[in-house]
Motif scaffolding. Structure first.
Motif, PDB file in Angstrom:
ATOM      1  N   HIS A 110       0.855  -1.298  -0.156  1.00 51.87           N
ATOM      2  CA  HIS A 110      -0.076   0.027  -0.016  1.00 51.87           C
ATOM      3  C   HIS A 110       0.796   1.357   0.084  1.00 51.87           C
ATOM      4  O   HIS A 110       2.140   1.157  -0.085  1.00 51.87           O
ATOM      5  N   HIS A 112       1.153   3.968   2.216  1.00 47.80           N
ATOM      6  CA  HIS A 112       1.289   4.631   3.371  1.00 47.80           C
ATOM      7  C   HIS A 112       2.774   5.121   3.333  1.00 47.80           C
ATOM      8  O   HIS A 112       3.895   4.618   2.614  1.00 47.80           O
ATOM      9  N   HIS A 115       6.021   3.025   3.496  1.00 51.03           N
ATOM     10  CA  HIS A 115       5.994   1.750   2.974  1.00 51.03           C
ATOM     11  C   HIS A 115       6.522   2.493   1.284  1.00 51.03           C
ATOM     12  O   HIS A 115       7.214   1.599   0.660  1.00 51.03           O
ATOM     13  N   HIS A 191      -6.501  -2.551   6.152  1.00 50.46           N
ATOM     14  CA  HIS A 191      -5.936  -1.641   6.754  1.00 50.46           C
ATOM     15  C   HIS A 191      -6.138  -0.370   5.801  1.00 50.46           C
ATOM     16  O   HIS A 191      -6.258   0.822   6.109  1.00 50.46           O
ATOM     17  N   ASP A 212       0.726  -4.238   6.084  1.00 50.44           N
ATOM     18  CA  ASP A 212       0.052  -3.841   7.337  1.00 50.44           C
ATOM     19  C   ASP A 212      -1.322  -4.546   7.620  1.00 50.44           C
ATOM     20  O   ASP A 212      -2.303  -3.970   8.104  1.00 50.44           O
TER      21      ASP A 212
HETATM   22 ZN   LIG Z   1      -0.233   1.209   6.559  1.00 51.70          ZN
END
Ligand SMILES: [Zn+2]
Length: 297
Positions: A110, A112, A115, A191, A212
């Motif tokens: 993902h 975020h 990451h 998430h 996550d």
């Molecule tokens: Zn995350």
């Protein structure tokens, strides 16, 4: 094939983010409102040395995250990073003898900030991400949701990961990452709504690079969703699918922030699921759902 766990600094969040408390909007507000910080957690990125070229799963944090935009309440009150430039993924891969040019593919679970933080080290790689996650993370709306699209490298234009209707274990859809088919992605929404995980087949064992999907192996087994997931039923269903996967085949489960992930990988420590669950699966022909009570550690 060899997998490296690379710690790109540490992150600190509220305990109510790791283990969601309550339900609905209340649960989602706790990471902001709760005064209780969790211990520092590692920010893992993964590098797989593969005959088809090195593959990186998530790119970790970067030193720029020590300074976050103050206008966003989550950044101001709920998260902190501890990372120096030499701890970023690029320099650490260099010291393992893996140059940026050796990394054929980068897969993002993902987008975020902890990451996608190391993306700048991989301008020559094929980058795979969910198209829907990319849309969610982009622009002002993305920034409001806690992404930092303004910090993406200018060249960032990932290849959309396309799901095929080929089931893998408890997952109805999957996508091949390697031509050999020994590394695949599966959708693990929760998430974030389009979160994905990467599964490496290594002999009899499968290694789940979970991003996550849960913060800890323990919370996956107990079916405790985090404080971030928007849709509780979707997040629960993903954790159930992961437990079913663990029951079907020896599985090393590696979340991006579980302090035990690197040890489990090194020791090849698989998730223990009860014998009762395994026999349920052996005789099951219908849809498989494993409740937290049936999965034991
Ligand atoms: Zn995350």
């Amino acid at each position: 094939m060899r997998i490296h766990a690379i710690t790109t600094g540490r992150v600190r969040v509220k305990q109510a983010q790791i283990e969601g408390r309550g339900h609905g909007l209340w649960r989602q507000l706790q990471p902001l409102l709760s005064p209780e910080w969790a211990d520092w957690s590692p920010v893992y990125a993964w590098a797989i040395e593969h005959p088809e070229g090195a593959i990186v799963v998530d790119t970790g944090a970067n030193a720029g995250l020590k300074s976050l935009p103050r206008w966003h309440p989550y950044f101001q009150f709920s998260v902190g990073f501890d990372i120096e430039p030499e701890q970023e993924l690029g320099p650490q891969l260099q010291s393992l003898g893996i140059g940026a040019g050796d990394v054929k593919t980068v897969v993002l679970t993902h987008l975020h900030i902890d990451h996608d933080g190391g993306l700048a080290h991989f301008p020559q790689s094929r980058i795979l991400a969910s198209n829907e996650e990319l849309k969610r993370a982009a622009g002002i709306r993305g920034a409001a949701l806690g992404y930092l699209p303004n910090r993406w490298p200018k060249w960032f234009d990932p290849e959309p990961l396309v799901w095929s209707e080929s089931p893998y274990g408890s997952f109805r859809r999957s996508a091949r990452i390697t031509t050999a088919g020994d590394i695949i992605a599966v959708p693990t929404p929760g998430h974030t709504p389009h979160h994905l995980s990467v599964i490496v087949s290594d002999g009899d064992t499968q290694i789940v690079l979970a991003g996550d999907a849960s913060y800890l192996e323990r919370t996956m087994l107990s079916g405790t969703i985090d404080g971030i997931s928007a849709d509780e039923a979707v997040a629960q269903s993903t954790l159930s699918d992961i437990r079913a996967l663990c029951a079907q085949r020896p599985t090393i489960y590696l979340p991006a922030h579980d302090p035990q992930s690197a040890d489990r990988l090194r020791e090849r420590k698989t998730v223990s699921v009860s014998q009762q669950v395994k026999s349920t699966i052996a005789t099951s022909t219908g849809e498989l759902r494993i409740s937290p009570a049936e999965a034991t550690r």
